[in-house]
Design a protein around this motif. Sequence first.
Motif, PDB file in Angstrom:
ATOM      1  N   CYS A  65      32.989  49.898  35.122  1.00  0.00           N
ATOM      2  CA  CYS A  65      32.675  51.333  35.181  1.00  0.00           C
ATOM      3  C   CYS A  65      31.952  51.677  36.472  1.00  0.00           C
ATOM      4  O   CYS A  65      32.315  52.625  37.176  1.00  0.00           O
ATOM      5  CB  CYS A  65      31.829  51.705  33.967  1.00  0.00           C
ATOM      6  N   ARG A  66      30.944  50.895  36.812  1.00  0.00           N
ATOM      7  CA  ARG A  66      30.157  51.183  38.014  1.00  0.00           C
ATOM      8  C   ARG A  66      30.973  50.963  39.291  1.00  0.00           C
ATOM      9  O   ARG A  66      30.775  51.663  40.295  1.00  0.00           O
ATOM     10  CB  ARG A  66      28.897  50.319  38.025  1.00  0.00           C
ATOM     11  N   LEU A  67      31.863  49.999  39.268  1.00  0.00           N
ATOM     12  CA  LEU A  67      32.699  49.770  40.447  1.00  0.00           C
ATOM     13  C   LEU A  67      33.642  50.951  40.676  1.00  0.00           C
ATOM     14  O   LEU A  67      33.867  51.375  41.827  1.00  0.00           O
ATOM     15  CB  LEU A  67      33.497  48.474  40.292  1.00  0.00           C
ATOM     16  N   VAL A  68      34.191  51.490  39.600  1.00  0.00           N
ATOM     17  CA  VAL A  68      35.053  52.677  39.715  1.00  0.00           C
ATOM     18  C   VAL A  68      34.239  53.859  40.230  1.00  0.00           C
ATOM     19  O   VAL A  68      34.687  54.602  41.131  1.00  0.00           O
ATOM     20  CB  VAL A  68      35.700  53.001  38.358  1.00  0.00           C
ATOM     21  N   GLU A  69      33.050  54.039  39.683  1.00  0.00           N
ATOM     22  CA  GLU A  69      32.197  55.147  40.123  1.00  0.00           C
ATOM     23  C   GLU A  69      31.786  54.999  41.585  1.00  0.00           C
ATOM     24  O   GLU A  69      31.589  55.992  42.294  1.00  0.00           O
ATOM     25  CB  GLU A  69      30.958  55.230  39.238  1.00  0.00           C
ATOM     26  N   ALA A  70      31.698  53.733  42.055  1.00  0.00           N
ATOM     27  CA  ALA A  70      31.337  53.499  43.460  1.00  0.00           C
ATOM     28  C   ALA A  70      32.506  53.751  44.399  1.00  0.00           C
ATOM     29  O   ALA A  70      32.317  53.864  45.613  1.00  0.00           O
ATOM     30  CB  ALA A  70      30.833  52.076  43.638  1.00  0.00           C
ATOM     31  N   GLY A  71      33.727  53.825  43.834  1.00  0.00           N
ATOM     32  CA  GLY A  71      34.879  54.147  44.666  1.00  0.00           C
ATOM     33  C   GLY A  71      35.941  53.081  44.760  1.00  0.00           C
ATOM     34  O   GLY A  71      36.958  53.272  45.437  1.00  0.00           O
ATOM     35  N   LEU A  72      35.755  51.934  44.098  1.00  0.00           N
ATOM     36  CA  LEU A  72      36.780  50.887  44.140  1.00  0.00           C
ATOM     37  C   LEU A  72      37.982  51.295  43.294  1.00  0.00           C
ATOM     38  O   LEU A  72      37.830  51.867  42.211  1.00  0.00           O
ATOM     39  CB  LEU A  72      36.218  49.563  43.622  1.00  0.00           C
ATOM     40  N   ARG A  73      39.164  50.967  43.782  1.00  0.00           N
ATOM     41  CA  ARG A  73      40.394  51.364  43.104  1.00  0.00           C
ATOM     42  C   ARG A  73      41.366  50.186  43.035  1.00  0.00           C
ATOM     43  O   ARG A  73      41.168  49.146  43.666  1.00  0.00           O
ATOM     44  CB  ARG A  73      41.053  52.542  43.844  1.00  0.00           C
ATOM     45  N   ALA A  74      42.435  50.378  42.292  1.00  0.00           N
ATOM     46  CA  ALA A  74      43.461  49.351  42.146  1.00  0.00           C
ATOM     47  C   ALA A  74      43.997  48.923  43.503  1.00  0.00           C
ATOM     48  O   ALA A  74      44.188  49.760  44.401  1.00  0.00           O
ATOM     49  CB  ALA A  74      44.600  49.867  41.272  1.00  0.00           C
ATOM     50  N   THR A  75      44.219  47.646  43.664  1.00  0.00           N
ATOM     51  CA  THR A  75      44.708  46.920  44.847  1.00  0.00           C
ATOM     52  C   THR A  75      43.691  46.847  45.987  1.00  0.00           C
ATOM     53  O   THR A  75      43.990  46.257  47.027  1.00  0.00           O
ATOM     54  CB  THR A  75      46.054  47.465  45.389  1.00  0.00           C
ATOM     55  N   ASP A  76      42.489  47.422  45.824  1.00  0.00           N
ATOM     56  CA  ASP A  76      41.433  47.168  46.804  1.00  0.00           C
ATOM     57  C   ASP A  76      41.082  45.689  46.761  1.00  0.00           C
ATOM     58  O   ASP A  76      40.924  45.106  45.681  1.00  0.00           O
ATOM     59  CB  ASP A  76      40.174  47.986  46.494  1.00  0.00           C
ATOM     60  N   ARG A  77      40.958  45.072  47.922  1.00  0.00           N
ATOM     61  CA  ARG A  77      40.600  43.659  47.953  1.00  0.00           C
ATOM     62  C   ARG A  77      39.093  43.486  48.115  1.00  0.00           C
ATOM     63  O   ARG A  77      38.444  44.238  48.854  1.00  0.00           O
ATOM     64  CB  ARG A  77      41.329  42.940  49.098  1.00  0.00           C
ATOM     65  N   VAL A  78      38.560  42.485  47.408  1.00  0.00           N
ATOM     66  CA  VAL A  78      37.118  42.215  47.423  1.00  0.00           C
ATOM     67  C   VAL A  78      36.911  40.712  47.536  1.00  0.00           C
ATOM     68  O   VAL A  78      37.381  39.950  46.681  1.00  0.00           O
ATOM     69  CB  VAL A  78      36.438  42.732  46.137  1.00  0.00           C
ATOM     70  N   VAL A  79      36.226  40.262  48.580  1.00  0.00           N
ATOM     71  CA  VAL A  79      35.919  38.842  48.740  1.00  0.00           C
ATOM     72  C   VAL A  79      34.747  38.492  47.824  1.00  0.00           C
ATOM     73  O   VAL A  79      33.701  39.134  47.860  1.00  0.00           O
ATOM     74  CB  VAL A  79      35.579  38.501  50.199  1.00  0.00           C
ATOM     75  N   ILE A  80      34.944  37.477  46.973  1.00  0.00           N
ATOM     76  CA  ILE A  80      33.879  36.987  46.091  1.00  0.00           C
ATOM     77  C   ILE A  80      33.390  35.650  46.619  1.00  0.00           C
ATOM     78  O   ILE A  80      34.160  34.707  46.761  1.00  0.00           O
ATOM     79  CB  ILE A  80      34.375  36.821  44.641  1.00  0.00           C
ATOM     80  N   GLN A  81      32.080  35.582  46.883  1.00  0.00           N
ATOM     81  CA  GLN A  81      31.470  34.332  47.342  1.00  0.00           C
ATOM     82  C   GLN A  81      30.195  34.084  46.531  1.00  0.00           C
ATOM     83  O   GLN A  81      29.097  34.054  47.071  1.00  0.00           O
ATOM     84  CB  GLN A  81      31.169  34.386  48.844  1.00  0.00           C
ATOM     85  N   LEU A  82      30.377  33.927  45.240  1.00  0.00           N
ATOM     86  CA  LEU A  82      29.249  33.763  44.329  1.00  0.00           C
ATOM     87  C   LEU A  82      29.199  32.339  43.786  1.00  0.00           C
ATOM     88  O   LEU A  82      30.238  31.699  43.602  1.00  0.00           O
ATOM     89  CB  LEU A  82      29.382  34.739  43.153  1.00  0.00           C
ATOM     90  N   PRO A  83      28.006  31.841  43.479  1.00  0.00           N
ATOM     91  CA  PRO A  83      27.901  30.518  42.839  1.00  0.00           C
ATOM     92  C   PRO A  83      28.355  30.598  41.387  1.00  0.00           C
ATOM     93  O   PRO A  83      28.541  31.689  40.830  1.00  0.00           O
ATOM     94  CB  PRO A  83      26.403  30.213  42.946  1.00  0.00           C
ATOM     95  N   ASN A  84      28.523  29.445  40.774  1.00  0.00           N
ATOM     96  CA  ASN A  84      28.903  29.398  39.359  1.00  0.00           C
ATOM     97  C   ASN A  84      27.802  30.015  38.499  1.00  0.00           C
ATOM     98  O   ASN A  84      26.663  29.532  38.505  1.00  0.00           O
ATOM     99  CB  ASN A  84      29.136  27.953  38.915  1.00  0.00           C
ATOM    100  N   SER A  85      28.138  31.065  37.795  1.00  0.00           N
ATOM    101  CA  SER A  85      27.173  31.762  36.960  1.00  0.00           C
ATOM    102  C   SER A  85      27.922  32.742  36.080  1.00  0.00           C
ATOM    103  O   SER A  85      29.082  33.084  36.356  1.00  0.00           O
ATOM    104  CB  SER A  85      26.172  32.543  37.832  1.00  0.00           C
ATOM    105  N   PRO A  86      27.280  33.248  35.015  1.00  0.00           N
ATOM    106  CA  PRO A  86      27.919  34.309  34.242  1.00  0.00           C
ATOM    107  C   PRO A  86      28.283  35.519  35.101  1.00  0.00           C
ATOM    108  O   PRO A  86      29.322  36.149  34.876  1.00  0.00           O
ATOM    109  CB  PRO A  86      26.863  34.665  33.190  1.00  0.00           C
ATOM    110  N   ASN A  87      27.465  35.828  36.110  1.00  0.00           N
ATOM    111  CA  ASN A  87      27.756  36.997  36.946  1.00  0.00           C
ATOM    112  C   ASN A  87      29.016  36.814  37.781  1.00  0.00           C
ATOM    113  O   ASN A  87      29.688  37.789  38.118  1.00  0.00           O
ATOM    114  CB  ASN A  87      26.562  37.335  37.838  1.00  0.00           C
ATOM    115  N   PHE A  88      29.325  35.575  38.139  1.00  0.00           N
ATOM    116  CA  PHE A  88      30.622  35.317  38.782  1.00  0.00           C
ATOM    117  C   PHE A  88      31.742  35.721  37.831  1.00  0.00           C
ATOM    118  O   PHE A  88      32.700  36.403  38.222  1.00  0.00           O
ATOM    119  CB  PHE A  88      30.756  33.840  39.149  1.00  0.00           C
ATOM    120  N   ILE A  89      31.658  35.268  36.594  1.00  0.00           N
ATOM    121  CA  ILE A  89      32.714  35.548  35.613  1.00  0.00           C
ATOM    122  C   ILE A  89      32.832  37.039  35.360  1.00  0.00           C
ATOM    123  O   ILE A  89      33.947  37.591  35.340  1.00  0.00           O
ATOM    124  CB  ILE A  89      32.428  34.780  34.308  1.00  0.00           C
TER     125      ILE A  89
END
Length: 553
Positions: A65-89
């Motif tokens: 919900c918050r990502l949509v409100e921030a302006g992210l949309r379908a097919t937008d690419r996002v680099v994830i560089q997070l350690p292993n954690s619930p927040n990664f999932i």
Amino acid sequence: MLSGCVPWDEKTARYYREKGYWEDIGIADMVERGASAHPEKLAIVSGDKRITYGQVMDAVNRLACRLVEAGLRATDRVVIQLPNSPNFIYSYLALTRIGAIPVMALRAHRHTEVRHFINASGAVGYFIPDEINNFDYRQMAESLRPECPGLKYVLVDGEAGSGQHSLKKMIEEEVEQERVAEALGDIRINPDEVATMLLSGGTTSMSKLIPRTHNDYVLNARLCGRAADFDGNTVFMAILPLGHNYNLASPGILATFYYGGAVVLAPSGDPDEVLSLVEREGVSVIAAVIPLIANWLNSNAMDKYDLSSLKVVQNGGARLPPDLRKQIALRLGATPQEIFGTAEGLINMTRLDDPEHLLLESSGAPVCEDDEIKVLNEEGLEVKDGELGELVVRGPYTIRGYFNSPEVNAGAFTPDGFYRMGDIVYKEGRYVFAAGRKKDFINRGGEKISCEEVEDIILQHPKVFQTSLVAMPDDIFGERACAFVRPKFGEMISLDELVEFMRSKKIASFKLPERLEVIDEFPVSPVGKILKKQLRENIATKISAEKEKSLTN
């Protein structure tokens, strides 16, 4: 499909649907399907956190919900560089929930690699931790902005810097259900669209981007989980980076969620930490690599804990020698399961009920009956079973091309659409036996030496803990074999001793190593693979220095 990707042709796609391979659901929808069926079931264990399926999807939907409100949309690419954690999932699933495309970086990547991932993918977002081991990812993110003009959003799992957003707050702060429903209600995932971009495993150039669709990646997880006998009672331990295909979906966490099991996130690969978690959480499956397995087997930790829940130890990344497979069964009481494949698609797995020959020696068979595999010689002709050649594949979860890479694709795929894996193998029916990478052979004056074959023999020496055979430059033969060896604790070994042992195994003399380098630790990649390129460079530099010294004396 996203521009720059190569889709399946209509006839092939229709066939895969008719066969029931493609379920036409999104990755997050797959997890939500399970959460709806058993919301109170345990999904994730991380430290003292015990998180149910219902709680997982609540967090995913809040963040989506918050990502949509921030302006992210379908097919937008996002680099994830997070350690292993619930927040990664949560982050991974939230992005796929709204149709955005996670680009999976590893924690060890730095400015040069991340800049390439952002610009090559056209990423608008970048998810990072704040600081790990005194490295500040926030500073790196800000240093990237001038070189990555398309980068709009930097989300930090921790304390955000100026102009950055707190991912932690976006996940944890409550959101009214009406607001979530309004933000997400009209979103419909196209299952034929790219769901994830993985990174190619190349070590000689910047990684290529591998576009995996929702349909093919859900299938990937489903089939790998089936080959590993996953079910609702599976307790899967993740130690390696979740951003890697092996731990993400082969079978990894996504297969665990597909079948309704629980994921245990291990804080490290330390024997005591891993095996105490096995006892505490009743872990049934561990995904590992050779260095981890060797360390566990070389420790006394196995005698301290109740490991009766452990059924399977999986190995990926590089072929596990038969002796270590035997030790898994004898000392850990588990079945060794070899997983050999590629982020581009094909996964081969040994089956848990395979006969001993296949379980200990082979690299497994494809997880799908419609994985078309062939072994080709240097002329591109298919060879007979038992003959060495390059493995090529085409199937319902193997890509048809890298992202935005027509020139690379021309060489990486055959004219009829088979992906060239670059692995030298031989087949016995549908079972594959890996002999090394296409470039992992030593050419000693025309005689080809398989590094993996020789490494298997070296590892049988009672003093050897770990080894890697590489080519070293030679003025006469072009290349000769150099063995890097890490001895067992307290042991010493000489080249003469090693060669005498290997001669007793009655192998061809040209395969014997002609130099021995004893080392304390091997250089490894973030996912535990020995960096042979670095070893080759090290020995080439050393030989060059020795030549210069001899000339000056």
